[in-house]
Motif scaffolding. Structure first.
Motif, PDB file in Angstrom:
ATOM      1  N   LEU A 196       0.818  -1.206   0.000  1.00  0.00           N
ATOM      2  CA  LEU A 196       0.000   0.000   0.000  1.00  0.00           C
ATOM      3  C   LEU A 196       0.857   1.263   0.000  1.00  0.00           C
ATOM      4  O   LEU A 196       0.553   2.231  -0.708  1.00  0.00           O
ATOM      5  N   VAL A 197       1.918   1.252   0.782  1.00  0.00           N
ATOM      6  CA  VAL A 197       2.805   2.416   0.844  1.00  0.00           C
ATOM      7  C   VAL A 197       3.474   2.647  -0.510  1.00  0.00           C
ATOM      8  O   VAL A 197       3.527   3.784  -1.008  1.00  0.00           O
ATOM      9  N   LEU A 198       3.978   1.589  -1.126  1.00  0.00           N
ATOM     10  CA  LEU A 198       4.577   1.729  -2.454  1.00  0.00           C
ATOM     11  C   LEU A 198       3.561   2.299  -3.443  1.00  0.00           C
ATOM     12  O   LEU A 198       3.881   3.189  -4.242  1.00  0.00           O
ATOM     13  N   ALA A 248       7.482   1.634   7.350  1.00  0.00           N
ATOM     14  CA  ALA A 248       7.594   1.061   6.006  1.00  0.00           C
ATOM     15  C   ALA A 248       8.296   2.028   5.054  1.00  0.00           C
ATOM     16  O   ALA A 248       9.125   1.610   4.230  1.00  0.00           O
ATOM     17  N   LEU A 249       8.005   3.309   5.162  1.00  0.00           N
ATOM     18  CA  LEU A 249       8.672   4.300   4.306  1.00  0.00           C
ATOM     19  C   LEU A 249      10.186   4.259   4.497  1.00  0.00           C
ATOM     20  O   LEU A 249      10.948   4.234   3.526  1.00  0.00           O
ATOM     21  N   LYS A 250      10.615   4.252   5.757  1.00  0.00           N
ATOM     22  CA  LYS A 250      12.057   4.234   6.039  1.00  0.00           C
ATOM     23  C   LYS A 250      12.699   2.932   5.569  1.00  0.00           C
ATOM     24  O   LYS A 250      13.784   2.936   4.981  1.00  0.00           O
ATOM     25  N   LYS A 251      12.018   1.815   5.817  1.00  0.00           N
ATOM     26  CA  LYS A 251      12.570   0.509   5.441  1.00  0.00           C
ATOM     27  C   LYS A 251      12.647   0.374   3.920  1.00  0.00           C
ATOM     28  O   LYS A 251      13.644  -0.119   3.375  1.00  0.00           O
ATOM     29  N   LEU A 252      11.616   0.801   3.220  1.00  0.00           N
ATOM     30  CA  LEU A 252      11.608   0.720   1.761  1.00  0.00           C
ATOM     31  C   LEU A 252      12.689   1.608   1.156  1.00  0.00           C
ATOM     32  O   LEU A 252      13.275   1.273   0.120  1.00  0.00           O
ATOM     33  N   ALA A 253      12.958   2.744   1.806  1.00  0.00           N
ATOM     34  CA  ALA A 253      14.035   3.622   1.337  1.00  0.00           C
ATOM     35  C   ALA A 253      15.398   2.950   1.544  1.00  0.00           C
ATOM     36  O   ALA A 253      16.266   3.004   0.662  1.00  0.00           O
ATOM     37  N   LEU A 254      15.578   2.298   2.684  1.00  0.00           N
ATOM     38  CA  LEU A 254      16.833   1.595   2.957  1.00  0.00           C
ATOM     39  C   LEU A 254      17.057   0.463   1.958  1.00  0.00           C
ATOM     40  O   LEU A 254      18.196   0.167   1.593  1.00  0.00           O
ATOM     41  N   GLU A 255      15.973  -0.153   1.498  1.00  0.00           N
ATOM     42  CA  GLU A 255      16.074  -1.263   0.550  1.00  0.00           C
ATOM     43  C   GLU A 255      16.204  -0.783  -0.895  1.00  0.00           C
ATOM     44  O   GLU A 255      16.326  -1.597  -1.813  1.00  0.00           O
ATOM     45  N   GLY A 256      16.152   0.528  -1.098  1.00  0.00           N
ATOM     46  CA  GLY A 256      16.312   1.066  -2.445  1.00  0.00           C
ATOM     47  C   GLY A 256      15.044   1.067  -3.278  1.00  0.00           C
ATOM     48  O   GLY A 256      15.093   1.332  -4.484  1.00  0.00           O
ATOM     49  N   LEU A 257      13.896   0.780  -2.659  1.00  0.00           N
ATOM     50  CA  LEU A 257      12.634   0.787  -3.397  1.00  0.00           C
ATOM     51  C   LEU A 257      12.001   2.176  -3.424  1.00  0.00           C
ATOM     52  O   LEU A 257      11.216   2.491  -4.307  1.00  0.00           O
ATOM     53  N   GLY A 309      11.681  -0.018  -7.064  1.00  0.00           N
ATOM     54  CA  GLY A 309      10.402   0.043  -6.384  1.00  0.00           C
ATOM     55  C   GLY A 309       9.236  -0.222  -7.318  1.00  0.00           C
ATOM     56  O   GLY A 309       8.276  -0.911  -6.954  1.00  0.00           O
ATOM     57  N   GLU A 310       9.320   0.311  -8.530  1.00  0.00           N
ATOM     58  CA  GLU A 310       8.277   0.053  -9.531  1.00  0.00           C
ATOM     59  C   GLU A 310       8.217  -1.432  -9.862  1.00  0.00           C
ATOM     60  O   GLU A 310       7.121  -2.026  -9.958  1.00  0.00           O
ATOM     61  N   HIS A 311       9.374  -2.057 -10.023  1.00  0.00           N
ATOM     62  CA  HIS A 311       9.422  -3.486 -10.321  1.00  0.00           C
ATOM     63  C   HIS A 311       8.821  -4.297  -9.176  1.00  0.00           C
ATOM     64  O   HIS A 311       8.015  -5.211  -9.408  1.00  0.00           O
ATOM     65  N   ALA A 312       9.194  -3.961  -7.952  1.00  0.00           N
ATOM     66  CA  ALA A 312       8.683  -4.685  -6.781  1.00  0.00           C
ATOM     67  C   ALA A 312       7.180  -4.500  -6.649  1.00  0.00           C
ATOM     68  O   ALA A 312       6.452  -5.449  -6.325  1.00  0.00           O
ATOM     69  N   PHE A 313       6.701  -3.281  -6.887  1.00  0.00           N
ATOM     70  CA  PHE A 313       5.267  -3.005  -6.814  1.00  0.00           C
ATOM     71  C   PHE A 313       4.498  -3.839  -7.831  1.00  0.00           C
ATOM     72  O   PHE A 313       3.496  -4.496  -7.497  1.00  0.00           O
ATOM     73  N   GLN A 314       4.950  -3.840  -9.078  1.00  0.00           N
ATOM     74  CA  GLN A 314       4.255  -4.583 -10.125  1.00  0.00           C
ATOM     75  C   GLN A 314       4.275  -6.092  -9.847  1.00  0.00           C
ATOM     76  O   GLN A 314       3.268  -6.788 -10.034  1.00  0.00           O
ATOM     77  N   ALA A 332       8.222   8.189 -11.695  1.00  0.00           N
ATOM     78  CA  ALA A 332       8.263   6.737 -11.500  1.00  0.00           C
ATOM     79  C   ALA A 332       8.559   6.000 -12.802  1.00  0.00           C
ATOM     80  O   ALA A 332       8.980   4.854 -12.789  1.00  0.00           O
ATOM     81  N   THR A 333       8.303   6.631 -13.930  1.00  0.00           N
ATOM     82  CA  THR A 333       8.490   5.956 -15.197  1.00  0.00           C
ATOM     83  C   THR A 333       9.566   6.575 -16.061  1.00  0.00           C
ATOM     84  O   THR A 333       9.817   6.138 -17.164  1.00  0.00           O
ATOM     85  N   SER A 334      10.173   7.636 -15.560  1.00  0.00           N
ATOM     86  CA  SER A 334      11.200   8.324 -16.369  1.00  0.00           C
ATOM     87  C   SER A 334      12.510   7.560 -16.333  1.00  0.00           C
ATOM     88  O   SER A 334      12.726   6.730 -15.486  1.00  0.00           O
TER      89      SER A 334
END
Length: 204
Positions: free
Chosen positions: A7-9, A49-58, A81-86, A202-204
């Motif tokens: 959801l956060v992504l 989740a925001l902090k963790k996702l940033a640490l993971e590079g998403l 992050g886009e790849h992980a979300f999809q 996100a798509t550039s």
């Protein structure tokens, strides 16, 4: 991936833009959907989740000079992050939920269904129907055996409940597939702005 992370992504993907999405924006959006009730998303878990996702590079942190304290940090979606979300979105749509955690994950994916191209969404839902049909057959087989399987007769009520859940899920999914085939909703490959569209960054 947890429902909260997905959801956060998704919300950062929607609102990130060039300036990024602040934590309070993500929180406000999710609470406006009552995600705290159907996905057990708590305000503290959103910021974590925001902090963790940033640490993971998403996600990528963006500093906003006009902000103060925690509000100076905003987030945008990275290519990873886009790849992980999809990937997570597609898996959650296709898989049949057989426990509470998976059920909330499916609900989290469902709110971003229009982020998928129409045919892909249909293919995933068709696959889901195949799984549901198999699940229903397994439950029905147990009921057909009656009490021969060695358990008290009243335990069959649990299987009748599961059978009703299968029937309801099959009916709902079949109806959704029919409506998508008929053109309902603006999907990712349709003209126009769809719910959950990726921001330009996100798509550039």
């Amino acid at each position: 991936m947890s429902a909260t992370r997905l959801l956060v992504l998704g919300v950062v993907r929607m609102h990130g833009g060039s300036g990024g999405a602040h934590g309070y924006q993500v929180r406000r959006e999710l609470l406006s959907w009552s995600a705290d009730k159907w996905a057990n998303v708590q305000p503290g878990s959103i910021y974590h989740a925001l902090k963790k996702l940033a640490l993971e590079g998403l996600l990528e942190q963006v500093e906003t000079p006009q902000g103060k304290g925690p509000d100076r940090l905003a987030y945008t979606l990275t290519d990873a992050g886009e790849h992980a979300f999809q990937q997570e979105l597609q898996q959650r749509i296709a898989d049949v939920a057989d426990d509470a955690a998976n059920a909330s994950g499916f609900a989290a994916a469902l709110v971003f269904l229009t982020c998928l191209p129409r045919q892909l969404a249909l293919d995933l839902l068709d696959y889901r129907l195949v799984q549901l049909d198999g699940q229903r057959k397994n439950v029905a087989t147990v009921l057909e055996k009656g009490t021969d399987w060695g358990q008290p007769a009243h335990v069959n009520e649990l299987y009748r409940l599961w059978l009703a859940h299968c029937d309801a899920d099959i009916s709902w999914t079949t109806d959704l597939v029919a409506r998508l085939r008929a053109g309902e909703y603006v999907m990712a490959d349709d003209a126009g702005q769809n719910f959950g569209s990726a921001t330009p960054s996100a798509t550039s």
